[in-house]
Scaffold this active site. Structure first.
Site, PDB file in Angstrom:
ATOM      1  N   LYS A   1      51.118  55.641  45.564  1.00  0.00           N
ATOM      2  CA  LYS A   1      50.224  54.541  45.889  1.00  0.00           C
ATOM      3  C   LYS A   1      49.743  54.742  47.317  1.00  0.00           C
ATOM      4  O   LYS A   1      50.408  55.432  48.102  1.00  0.00           O
ATOM      5  CB  LYS A   1      50.999  53.216  45.794  1.00  0.00           C
ATOM      6  CG  LYS A   1      50.146  52.005  45.588  1.00  0.00           C
ATOM      7  CD  LYS A   1      49.947  51.669  44.133  1.00  0.00           C
ATOM      8  CE  LYS A   1      49.108  50.423  43.980  1.00  0.00           C
ATOM      9  NZ  LYS A   1      48.886  50.037  42.608  1.00  0.00           N
TER      10      LYS A   1
ATOM     11  N   GLY B   1      41.180  37.380  40.429  1.00  0.00           N
ATOM     12  CA  GLY B   1      40.352  38.504  40.853  1.00  0.00           C
ATOM     13  C   GLY B   1      39.932  39.316  39.639  1.00  0.00           C
ATOM     14  O   GLY B   1      39.727  38.778  38.542  1.00  0.00           O
TER      15      GLY B   1
ATOM     16  N   VAL C   1      41.521  41.296  37.584  1.00  0.00           N
ATOM     17  CA  VAL C   1      42.368  41.198  36.385  1.00  0.00           C
ATOM     18  C   VAL C   1      42.475  39.749  35.919  1.00  0.00           C
ATOM     19  O   VAL C   1      42.309  39.444  34.735  1.00  0.00           O
ATOM     20  CB  VAL C   1      43.783  41.757  36.655  1.00  0.00           C
ATOM     21  CG1 VAL C   1      44.641  41.665  35.398  1.00  0.00           C
ATOM     22  CG2 VAL C   1      43.727  43.198  37.139  1.00  0.00           C
TER      23      VAL C   1
ATOM     24  N   GLY D   1      45.677  33.804  41.067  1.00  0.00           N
ATOM     25  CA  GLY D   1      44.893  34.980  41.473  1.00  0.00           C
ATOM     26  C   GLY D   1      43.905  35.319  40.376  1.00  0.00           C
ATOM     27  O   GLY D   1      44.277  35.846  39.325  1.00  0.00           O
TER      28      GLY D   1
HETATM   29  P1  NAD Z   1      41.815  41.452  43.152  1.00  0.00           P
HETATM   30  O1  NAD Z   1      41.813  41.759  44.600  1.00  0.00           O
HETATM   31  O2  NAD Z   1      40.563  41.639  42.384  1.00  0.00           O
HETATM   32  O3  NAD Z   1      42.281  39.941  42.935  1.00  0.00           O
HETATM   33  C1  NAD Z   1      43.337  39.354  43.592  1.00  0.00           C
HETATM   34  C2  NAD Z   1      43.038  37.865  43.681  1.00  0.00           C
HETATM   35  O4  NAD Z   1      44.188  37.203  44.178  1.00  0.00           O
HETATM   36  C3  NAD Z   1      41.873  37.533  44.623  1.00  0.00           C
HETATM   37  O5  NAD Z   1      40.963  36.663  43.994  1.00  0.00           O
HETATM   38  C4  NAD Z   1      42.582  36.874  45.811  1.00  0.00           C
HETATM   39  O6  NAD Z   1      41.769  35.904  46.468  1.00  0.00           O
HETATM   40  C5  NAD Z   1      43.766  36.234  45.139  1.00  0.00           C
HETATM   41  N1  NAD Z   1      44.895  35.941  46.005  1.00  0.00           N
HETATM   42  C6  NAD Z   1      45.419  36.667  47.012  1.00  0.00           C
HETATM   43  N2  NAD Z   1      46.478  36.045  47.560  1.00  0.00           N
HETATM   44  C7  NAD Z   1      46.630  34.883  46.850  1.00  0.00           C
HETATM   45  C8  NAD Z   1      47.550  33.811  46.906  1.00  0.00           C
HETATM   46  N3  NAD Z   1      48.530  33.782  47.805  1.00  0.00           N
HETATM   47  N4  NAD Z   1      47.423  32.805  46.027  1.00  0.00           N
HETATM   48  C9  NAD Z   1      46.427  32.805  45.106  1.00  0.00           C
HETATM   49  N5  NAD Z   1      45.530  33.799  45.000  1.00  0.00           N
HETATM   50  C10 NAD Z   1      45.624  34.823  45.870  1.00  0.00           C
HETATM   51  O7  NAD Z   1      43.002  42.285  42.517  1.00  0.00           O
HETATM   52  P2  NAD Z   1      43.216  42.700  41.000  1.00  0.00           P
HETATM   53  O8  NAD Z   1      42.667  44.045  40.797  1.00  0.00           O
HETATM   54  O9  NAD Z   1      42.785  41.579  40.118  1.00  0.00           O
HETATM   55  O10 NAD Z   1      44.800  42.842  40.941  1.00  0.00           O
HETATM   56  C11 NAD Z   1      45.645  41.694  40.888  1.00  0.00           C
HETATM   57  C12 NAD Z   1      47.106  42.130  40.898  1.00  0.00           C
HETATM   58  O11 NAD Z   1      47.354  42.964  39.764  1.00  0.00           O
HETATM   59  C13 NAD Z   1      47.490  42.980  42.117  1.00  0.00           C
HETATM   60  O12 NAD Z   1      48.822  42.690  42.469  1.00  0.00           O
HETATM   61  C14 NAD Z   1      47.393  44.406  41.612  1.00  0.00           C
HETATM   62  O13 NAD Z   1      48.225  45.287  42.316  1.00  0.00           O
HETATM   63  C15 NAD Z   1      47.872  44.226  40.183  1.00  0.00           C
HETATM   64  N6  NAD Z   1      47.378  45.257  39.278  1.00  0.00           N
HETATM   65  C16 NAD Z   1      46.049  45.469  39.141  1.00  0.00           C
HETATM   66  C17 NAD Z   1      45.602  46.450  38.276  1.00  0.00           C
HETATM   67  C18 NAD Z   1      44.137  46.688  38.057  1.00  0.00           C
HETATM   68  O14 NAD Z   1      43.780  47.394  37.107  1.00  0.00           O
HETATM   69  N7  NAD Z   1      43.261  46.119  38.872  1.00  0.00           N
HETATM   70  C19 NAD Z   1      46.524  47.222  37.558  1.00  0.00           C
HETATM   71  C20 NAD Z   1      47.884  46.968  37.707  1.00  0.00           C
HETATM   72  C21 NAD Z   1      48.304  45.990  38.580  1.00  0.00           C
END
Ligand code: NAD
Length: 366
Positions: free
Chosen positions: A94, A196, A198, A194
């Protein structure tokens, strides 16, 4: 600039580097620094027994560099077990970039980061994570082939997040089936923390199935947007004591910690965030004792890695969906194993992943 130099006796007394923070037999940690672009990055390579260390790049405004180091160590270790349990021939790695993705991310910085990735000759392969999107990976691709999560228009498998969300949905349904005797989510109260890349797609699946969906995010504009689009309820109170059936952590890690764990009313936890348990052994055990079914994060959020792995192996969308759908079966199997062996679900998943790595290691030695 003044540089402090420790003398020999001070060096002897200084704390060791390995063994600190979340070091867990990591193979390699690379610090990347470039004054011109402002790049400060750390690449963590945890384990390459099963294959090259593949894992996304996160850009986050860490409050200290130690925090960034700790994060990359935890995240890269998680990737090792994620790929192992999913049956992929990949190791765990990572990267983290220190800074605000909204204001400090530039194409020059991404290209410089790509050059550092390239210098590892394929031992580490990157992709997107929090703060990154497919366009950023396209920029990295300009300087290195060791990148996945490329836009479909550029020959890649595209944004992995919707597939991650589908896998989380599968894992959540399995956990619900295990806990409630039915995997139907209709009528269930589910809080997605969250929304975002996902979280939003997960909300879509849940609303379509008729669940009562609550959303929480630190980004107010996002809350309004997602609420308006899917009809989800904005949740403003304390997320952890929310009176819901299922809690889906989809923001950052370690939200299940000493401060929150005793407030949790949900009876199933299933979400996308990596490293949800601040202390995986202790907090895993507390959840088990409280009768809360925890779907291990590294198991159910593997859809994204399945999607980007397609770029290396050349399998198609149908196969991506098939592999991701199988997260349902694997989750059910792990939950049953944990229950019959009276161990935590996290440990049950970890043991299976570790066994696959150990088996490959002994094959390699023979
Ligand atoms: P992203 O950055 O698109 O979304 C994250 C969201 O969480 C944002 O909207 C942000 O404002 C919000 N956030 C941050 N801190 C917060 C809090 N304290 N309380 C509430 N909301 C909060 O990220 P993503 O790609 O959607 O990924 C989300 C999680 O899933 C991450 O931990 C990431 O590591 C994990 N993940 C993502 C993927 C992927 O394919 N994108 C794959 C495996 C794991």
């Amino acid at each position: 600039m003044q540089v402090d130099v420790l003398n020999a006796s001070e060096l002897k007394k200084a704390a060791p580097v390995f063994g600190q923070l979340s070091f867990d037999n990591h193979e390699q940690v690379v610090f990347c620094n470039d004054k011109d672009t402002g790049l400060k990055a750390i690449i963590g390579i945890h384990n390459t027994v099963l294959g090259p260390a593949l894992g996304g790049t996160r850009m986050w405004n860490y409050s200290t560099e130690w925090e960034a180091l700790n994060d990359v160590l935890r995240l890269s270790r998680g990737m090792t077990f994620k790929s192992a349990i999913t049956g992929l021939n990949l190791g765990g790695g990572k990267a983290v970039l220190i800074g605000d993705a909204k204001t400090q991310k530039t194409p020059e910085l991404m290209r410089k980061f790509g050059e550092f990735v390239h210098s590892l000759s394929g031992k580490y392969i990157t992709a997107e994570d929090v703060g990154m999107d497919t366009e950023d990976m396209d920029t990295v691709r300009e300087v290195t082939p060791y990148v996945t999560g490329i836009s479909e228009s550029k020959g890649g498998a595209g944004n992995p997040s919707p597939i991650t969300a589908y896998g989380v949905y599968m894992g959540m349904k399995a956990a619900a089936g295990f806990k409630y005797g039915s995997d139907k989510l209709e009528g269930k109260k589910i809080l997605v923390q969250g929304i975002g890349h996902v979280g939003e797609t997960l909300v879509d699946y849940l609303v379509k199935e008729g669940a009562q969906v609550f959303i929480s995010d630190i980004n107010q504009a996002r809350l309004q947007e997602v609420s308006a689009q899917y009809g989800a309820n904005i949740f403003v109170d304390d997320v952890y004591s929310a009176d819901v059936d299922i809690y889906a952590p989809c923001a950052l890690g370690a939200t299940i910690n000493d401060d929150t764990i005793n407030r949790i009313k949900a009876t199933v936890i299933a979400g996308a965030a990596n490293n949800q348990l601040a202390d995986e052994l202790r907090h895993g055990k507390i959840l088990q004792d409280k009768g809360i079914v925890y779907a291990p994060d590294f198991l159910i959020n593997a859809g994204g890695i399945i999607n980007v792995y397609a770029e290396l192996e050349g399998y198609d969308k149908k196969e991506i969906i098939r592999k991701t759908e199988n997260i349902y079966n694997t989750t059910m199997e792990i939950l049953r194993t944990a229950s019959s062996k009276d161990i935590t679900t996290h440990l049950a998943a970890l043991k299976i992943a570790q066994q696959r790595i150990d088996d490959r290691k002994s094959q390699n030695l023979n």
